[in-house]
Design a protein around this motif. Structure first.
Motif: not given
Length: 372
Positions: A280-281, A303-304, A309-311, A333-335
């Motif tokens: 969050a920061r 991946a986790g 982070a993407r969420a 994967a959101g990277i």
């Protein structure tokens, strides 16, 4: 800025990765606020990650995979313990070049769990991976009070091979404290105990098992589950087929018999380490591990981290020694972008030997691309 990376196996610990990335970023942005949260997925390095997050390191003498005494650590904060089976029963506990696929035992892992109970733990995160063993968790259960006997009424030999001679299992002597503890099985694999996707077939060769050894271990673990079914009922067969039973040479099966709840290792560790408030920061998240490849996408730490982070709507980039994923797989994967050491130093041997300085150079590139 949040650095939440795993180790570069054989080169840098997760803590060292964070230190080198921080140093490189600050060459470009000297006053950059950086928060480091080294992560792990339940395998080796899990206790170190917990200690870096503020847990207390506790050391205890336990049996190694061949029965020799070793000093192993677990992590404790309040009444929550993080126990890493590789500390007691991992491949790194074997002498160099020595494998013992049929005889290596998880007894020391059970002793580590007992030490966590002795320290007052009410919640135990049991990270499994990197094991030298394929004994279905029998050694661990024996250390916690179970008895595994042959036709002669004597305990069977340690290791998965000895389970072929098992005639009777007695779990009545298990440590009574286990019934009042929340035990979480943290693993990045969801294999069943036996069969073509089971512990011996998939992971036995990594532990020195020949094709004949694999067949013998698969039969022995199947027999183990049958004998346990006679002792504790149909749940023994259900657990053998359950996701995670085959983790770390089948120690997942033993943990499920103790009432453990299976969760992906990185999810558990992100909860335990306090990832959500750190995320969050953060404005940008840097994750990574030694090799970004197909395995990364199946429950590994980067991946986790990227999924969480993407969420939360945060940008993610990754550092790695070696990149073996196409751009579209990284995106899924959101990277947003991956930065391998080989992009700075093409010589792989140098990347391994000089990973720290090269990683700092890579972090300079990240700062130039994302922060300036």
């Amino acid at each position: 800025m949040l650095i939440a990376a795993d180790k570069f196996k054989g080169s840098l610990t997760a803590v060292q990765v964070a230190e080198r990335v921080t140093a490189g970023l600050r060459r470009v942005v000297p006053d950059l606020p950086v928060e480091a949260l080294p992560v792990a997925d339940g395998g080796d390095g899990t206790v170190d990650a917990a200690v870096a997050a503020g847990f207390e390191r506790r050391e205890v003498r336990v049996a190694g995979p061949l029965g020799q005494e070793v000093t192993a650590a677990f992590a404790l904060r309040g009444d929550t313990a993080v126990v890493e089976m590789a500390e007691a029963s991992g491949l790194q506990r074997l002498p160099a070049g020595v494998f013992a696929p049929l005889t290596a035992s998880t007894y020391g892992s059970g002793e580590l769990l007992r030490a966590a109970l002795d320290a007052g733990a009410r919640t135990i995160v049991f990270g499994v991976g990197g094991s030298a063993t394929t004994d279905g968790g029998a050694g661990m259960l024996a250390a916690l009070g179970a008895r595994f006997l042959g036709e002669d009424g004597e305990p069977v030999a340690p290791g998965g091979g000895g389970l072929a001679d098992l005639a009777r299992a007695d779990l009545s002597g298990l440590d009574p404290r286990l019934s009042s503890v929340e035990l979480v099985l943290a693993s990045d694999v969801d294999n069943p105990l036996t069969g073509p996707k089971g512990a011996p077939a998939v992971y036995g060769p990594q532990k020195g098992a020949s094709p004949d050894d694999v067949a013998a271990l698969d039969a022995a673990l199947g027999h183990f589950a049958k004998v346990l079914e006679a002792a504790v009922g149909p749940r023994a067969a259900e657990y053998a087929a359950a996701p995670g039973a085959g983790a770390a040479g089948g120690i997942g099966y033993g943990a499920l018999l103790l009432g453990a709840r299976f969760r992906p290792g990185i999810e558990v560790m992100l909860d335990v380490l306090g990832f959500a408030p750190a995320l969050a920061r953060a404005s940008l998240v840097i994750t990574g591990e030694g090799s970004l490849d197909e395995q990364t996408l199946h429950g590994k730490a980067p991946a986790g981290v990227a999924a969480a982070a993407r969420a939360a709507g945060k940008e993610v980039v990754a550092v790695c020694g070696r990149l073996a994923l196409p751009e579209e797989a990284l995106e899924r994967a959101g990277i947003g972008q991956a930065y391998p050491l080989t992009s700075v130093e093409p010589d792989v041997a140098r990347c391994i030997a000089e990973a720290g300085p090269i990683l700092a150079d890579v972090a300079e590139r990240i700062a130039a691309d994302w922060l300036v």
